[in-house]
Design a protein around this motif. Structure first.
Motif, PDB file in Angstrom:
ATOM      1  N   GLN A 113       0.834  -1.195   0.000  1.00  9.61           N
ATOM      2  CA  GLN A 113       0.000   0.000   0.000  1.00  9.61           C
ATOM      3  C   GLN A 113       0.871   1.249   0.000  1.00  9.61           C
ATOM      4  O   GLN A 113       1.969   1.255   0.558  1.00  9.61           O
ATOM      5  N   PRO A 114       0.368   2.326  -0.618  1.00 16.29           N
ATOM      6  CA  PRO A 114       1.128   3.579  -0.579  1.00 16.29           C
ATOM      7  C   PRO A 114       1.182   4.113   0.853  1.00 16.29           C
ATOM      8  O   PRO A 114       0.274   3.858   1.646  1.00 16.29           O
ATOM      9  N   PRO A 115       2.242   4.841   1.202  1.00 21.77           N
ATOM     10  CA  PRO A 115       2.332   5.368   2.560  1.00 21.77           C
ATOM     11  C   PRO A 115       1.195   6.345   2.856  1.00 21.77           C
ATOM     12  O   PRO A 115       0.741   7.069   1.976  1.00 21.77           O
ATOM     13  N   VAL A 116       0.754   6.321   4.092  1.00 24.27           N
ATOM     14  CA  VAL A 116      -0.299   7.219   4.539  1.00 24.27           C
ATOM     15  C   VAL A 116       0.368   8.490   5.060  1.00 24.27           C
ATOM     16  O   VAL A 116       1.291   8.431   5.864  1.00 24.27           O
ATOM     17  N   LYS A 117      -0.073   9.628   4.583  1.00 28.19           N
ATOM     18  CA  LYS A 117       0.466  10.893   5.057  1.00 28.19           C
ATOM     19  C   LYS A 117      -0.478  11.474   6.095  1.00 28.19           C
ATOM     20  O   LYS A 117      -1.663  11.612   5.866  1.00 28.19           O
ATOM     21  N   VAL A 118       0.092  11.813   7.237  1.00 31.64           N
ATOM     22  CA  VAL A 118      -0.675  12.355   8.341  1.00 31.64           C
ATOM     23  C   VAL A 118      -0.005  13.657   8.759  1.00 31.64           C
ATOM     24  O   VAL A 118       1.207  13.727   8.887  1.00 31.64           O
ATOM     25  N   SER A 119      -0.806  14.665   8.970  1.00 26.06           N
ATOM     26  CA  SER A 119      -0.282  15.939   9.430  1.00 26.06           C
ATOM     27  C   SER A 119      -0.372  15.994  10.953  1.00 26.06           C
ATOM     28  O   SER A 119      -1.459  15.943  11.521  1.00 26.06           O
ATOM     29  N   LEU A 120       0.773  16.075  11.604  1.00 25.87           N
ATOM     30  CA  LEU A 120       0.827  16.158  13.059  1.00 25.87           C
ATOM     31  C   LEU A 120       1.393  17.516  13.459  1.00 25.87           C
ATOM     32  O   LEU A 120       2.261  18.051  12.777  1.00 25.87           O
ATOM     33  N   PRO A 121       0.940  18.056  14.572  1.00 26.35           N
ATOM     34  CA  PRO A 121       1.473  19.350  15.010  1.00 26.35           C
ATOM     35  C   PRO A 121       2.945  19.242  15.385  1.00 26.35           C
ATOM     36  O   PRO A 121       3.410  18.189  15.814  1.00 26.35           O
ATOM     37  N   ASP A 122       3.676  20.325  15.213  1.00 23.64           N
ATOM     38  CA  ASP A 122       5.072  20.386  15.643  1.00 23.64           C
ATOM     39  C   ASP A 122       5.076  20.879  17.076  1.00 23.64           C
ATOM     40  O   ASP A 122       4.737  22.031  17.350  1.00 23.64           O
ATOM     41  N   LEU A 123       5.462  20.008  18.004  1.00 17.29           N
ATOM     42  CA  LEU A 123       5.444  20.333  19.423  1.00 17.29           C
ATOM     43  C   LEU A 123       6.793  20.835  19.925  1.00 17.29           C
ATOM     44  O   LEU A 123       7.012  20.936  21.132  1.00 17.29           O
ATOM     45  N   GLY A 124       7.689  21.143  18.998  1.00 17.87           N
ATOM     46  CA  GLY A 124       8.988  21.708  19.367  1.00 17.87           C
ATOM     47  C   GLY A 124      10.119  20.708  19.302  1.00 17.87           C
ATOM     48  O   GLY A 124       9.916  19.507  19.158  1.00 17.87           O
ATOM     49  N   LEU A 125      11.315  21.238  19.399  1.00 14.06           N
ATOM     50  CA  LEU A 125      12.524  20.428  19.344  1.00 14.06           C
ATOM     51  C   LEU A 125      12.579  19.492  20.550  1.00 14.06           C
ATOM     52  O   LEU A 125      12.350  19.923  21.690  1.00 14.06           O
ATOM     53  N   VAL A 145      13.104   8.363  12.418  1.00 14.14           N
ATOM     54  CA  VAL A 145      11.998   8.646  13.320  1.00 14.14           C
ATOM     55  C   VAL A 145      12.272   7.887  14.617  1.00 14.14           C
ATOM     56  O   VAL A 145      12.669   6.720  14.593  1.00 14.14           O
ATOM     57  N   VAL A 146      12.087   8.564  15.741  1.00 10.64           N
ATOM     58  CA  VAL A 146      12.355   7.958  17.050  1.00 10.64           C
ATOM     59  C   VAL A 146      11.052   7.853  17.831  1.00 10.64           C
ATOM     60  O   VAL A 146      10.295   8.816  17.930  1.00 10.64           O
ATOM     61  N   LEU A 147      10.816   6.676  18.375  1.00  8.02           N
ATOM     62  CA  LEU A 147       9.712   6.463  19.299  1.00  8.02           C
ATOM     63  C   LEU A 147      10.338   6.312  20.673  1.00  8.02           C
ATOM     64  O   LEU A 147      11.055   5.343  20.943  1.00  8.02           O
ATOM     65  N   LEU A 148      10.133   7.306  21.535  1.00  9.11           N
ATOM     66  CA  LEU A 148      10.717   7.321  22.871  1.00  9.11           C
ATOM     67  C   LEU A 148       9.645   6.935  23.884  1.00  9.11           C
ATOM     68  O   LEU A 148       8.606   7.592  23.987  1.00  9.11           O
ATOM     69  N   LYS A 186      12.093  13.078  11.841  1.00 12.98           N
ATOM     70  CA  LYS A 186      13.450  12.987  11.287  1.00 12.98           C
ATOM     71  C   LYS A 186      14.293  14.227  11.543  1.00 12.98           C
ATOM     72  O   LYS A 186      15.506  14.175  11.484  1.00 12.98           O
ATOM     73  N   ARG A 187      13.643  15.341  11.837  1.00 13.08           N
ATOM     74  CA  ARG A 187      14.361  16.594  12.121  1.00 13.08           C
ATOM     75  C   ARG A 187      14.585  16.801  13.619  1.00 13.08           C
ATOM     76  O   ARG A 187      15.140  17.809  14.022  1.00 13.08           O
ATOM     77  N   GLY A 188      14.099  15.870  14.443  1.00 15.19           N
ATOM     78  CA  GLY A 188      14.295  15.974  15.876  1.00 15.19           C
ATOM     79  C   GLY A 188      13.219  16.743  16.603  1.00 15.19           C
ATOM     80  O   GLY A 188      13.413  17.174  17.740  1.00 15.19           O
ATOM     81  N   HIS A 189      12.046  16.878  15.971  1.00 17.13           N
ATOM     82  CA  HIS A 189      10.932  17.587  16.596  1.00 17.13           C
ATOM     83  C   HIS A 189       9.897  16.588  17.105  1.00 17.13           C
ATOM     84  O   HIS A 189       9.590  15.608  16.437  1.00 17.13           O
ATOM     85  N   ILE A 190       9.348  16.881  18.275  1.00 16.50           N
ATOM     86  CA  ILE A 190       8.274  16.054  18.830  1.00 16.50           C
ATOM     87  C   ILE A 190       7.017  16.327  18.008  1.00 16.50           C
ATOM     88  O   ILE A 190       6.613  17.472  17.826  1.00 16.50           O
ATOM     89  N   ARG A 191       6.427  15.257  17.512  1.00 16.76           N
ATOM     90  CA  ARG A 191       5.214  15.395  16.693  1.00 16.76           C
ATOM     91  C   ARG A 191       3.985  14.821  17.362  1.00 16.76           C
ATOM     92  O   ARG A 191       2.868  15.087  16.965  1.00 16.76           O
ATOM     93  N   TYR A 192       4.198  14.000  18.397  1.00 13.84           N
ATOM     94  CA  TYR A 192       3.063  13.351  19.052  1.00 13.84           C
ATOM     95  C   TYR A 192       3.530  12.863  20.415  1.00 13.84           C
ATOM     96  O   TYR A 192       4.666  12.419  20.563  1.00 13.84           O
TER      97      TYR A 192
END
Length: 137
Positions: free
Chosen positions: A2-14, A39-42, A128-134
């Motif tokens: 399947q094609p990747p799903v694009k989701v818009s998540l808020p940028d919660l900062g570095l 992408v990092v899942l912490l 990938k840029r080091g910003h918290i998205r969720y």
């Protein structure tokens, strides 16, 4: 496939860098600056917490399924009780719960505090840029 799903998540900062000195399931400490492009899942957890234990199978599955696509799963272990501070007890818990991904011990609460965490478990998704998205408690 399947094609990747694009989701818009808020940028919660570095995302704050990881402050830990003791690392398990890795050859060297991990730093977010060195993980650029991934992408990092912490996961903020402690091994005595039943809710944290129930998250482990999902983290293990995501680690196995997506690591070759650039996902890095890191568990930051901040102990709630004195017996959880012991590195030997943490090592034993990783074997007991079959944790294959990287775990950082955070007895001094540096990373836990840097992320302003208050609850176990709490998950942070870092882009990938080091910003918290969720984040999810």
């Amino acid at each position: 496939m399947q094609p990747p799903v694009k989701v818009s998540l808020p940028d919660l900062g570095l995302a704050p860098d990881l402050q830990n000195e003791f690392w398990l399931n890795t050859d060297q400490p991990l730093r977010l600056a060195e993980l650029g492009g991934k992408v990092v899942l912490l996961d903020m957890w402690t091994f005595g917490c039943i809710n944290c234990q129930r998250v482990i199978p999902y983290l293990r599955d995501w680690h196995e399924r997506y690591r070759d696509q650039g996902l890095v799963v890191i568990s930051n272990h901040y102990p709630e009780f004195a017996y959880e501070q012991d590195l030997g007890n943490l090592r034993e818990a990783l074997v007991r719960f079959d944790v294959p991904y990287t775990v950082a011990q955070d007895n001094d609460r540096a990373t836990w505090s840097a992320y302003r965490t208050s609850y176990w478990p709490t998950l942070f998704l870092i882009d990938k840029r080091g910003h918290i998205r969720y984040n999810h408690i």
